[in-house]
Design an enzyme around this catalytic site. Sequence first.
Site, PDB file in Angstrom:
ATOM      1  CG  ASP A   1      -1.986   7.688   0.717  1.00 52.14           C
ATOM      2  OD1 ASP A   1      -1.157   8.601   0.814  1.00 52.14           O
ATOM      3  OD2 ASP A   1      -2.752   7.559  -0.258  1.00 52.14           O
TER       4      ASP A   1
ATOM      5  CG  ASP B   1      -1.748   1.181   1.394  1.00 53.67           C
ATOM      6  OD1 ASP B   1      -2.412   1.559   0.418  1.00 53.67           O
ATOM      7  OD2 ASP B   1      -1.761   1.759   2.499  1.00 53.67           O
TER       8      ASP B   1
ATOM      9  CG  ASP C   1      -4.126  -2.088   2.595  1.00 54.25           C
ATOM     10  OD1 ASP C   1      -3.828  -2.012   1.386  1.00 54.25           O
ATOM     11  OD2 ASP C   1      -4.001  -1.148   3.393  1.00 54.25           O
TER      12      ASP C   1
ATOM     13  CE  LYS D   1      -5.332  -0.883  -1.784  1.00 60.00           C
ATOM     14  NZ  LYS D   1      -4.366  -0.510  -0.728  1.00 60.00           N
TER      15      LYS D   1
ATOM     16  CG  ASP E   1      -2.816   2.310   6.036  1.00 59.49           C
ATOM     17  OD1 ASP E   1      -3.062   1.948   4.865  1.00 59.49           O
ATOM     18  OD2 ASP E   1      -3.077   3.445   6.458  1.00 59.49           O
TER      19      ASP E   1
END
Length: 223
Positions: free
Chosen positions: A10, A8, A177, A150, A173
Amino acid sequence: MTPPLALDIDGTLTTPDGTIDPRVFDVLPSWDAPVVLATGKSFPYPVTLCHYIGIPETVVAENGGVVLADEQVSYTGDREKAVAVAEEFESRGGDLGWGAADTTNRWRETEIAVHIDSDEELLRKVAAEYDMEVVDTGYAYHVKTPGVEKGVGLKEVADILGVDAESFVAVGDSENDVSTFHVAAESYAVANADDRARAAADVVLDEGYMDGTLSVLEEIADR
């Protein structure tokens, strides 16, 4: 053998201030396996980051809505319906929250992102009326087509590259995810991760942001 990575951006490759941690430019170019940047950001962001890091452009963008690997690009998701949700949301008094230029959505091709300070209850209500879903990444609410994830995008990347999807190590995070964590062989939530990411990860790290990610990469490299 060095495992491929699904990272990831951010909250994972960034500082607490939201800027890219400069250590990214040291560790990722020398990683001896595919590195996939898997993000909720619109397609140009991770592609550009790959370019400046100096790694192949291998990307899962817009929460799985856009996938790029080995110069092959594919799209999944109903952008028109996402726009319809956004327009209806605004007609009922909601605000996307990005200002007139809206650089958050200007290049987004499969979904719409809404500012985290916007009216979540109203947004979810409108999205449900259009059979769309809302994902909270901690940075924005993403209006997207159900089933676009994702993790699905990561499987597609793995297929294109001829790599076992279950061989990946994933670091993230937030809620978006979770599907990546379910695909990967090993999954790590950085210390700043939200509750859903923490619950889905194999390991919750003591360190946050790039500190956490770097601790994983150093541990893997030392095996």
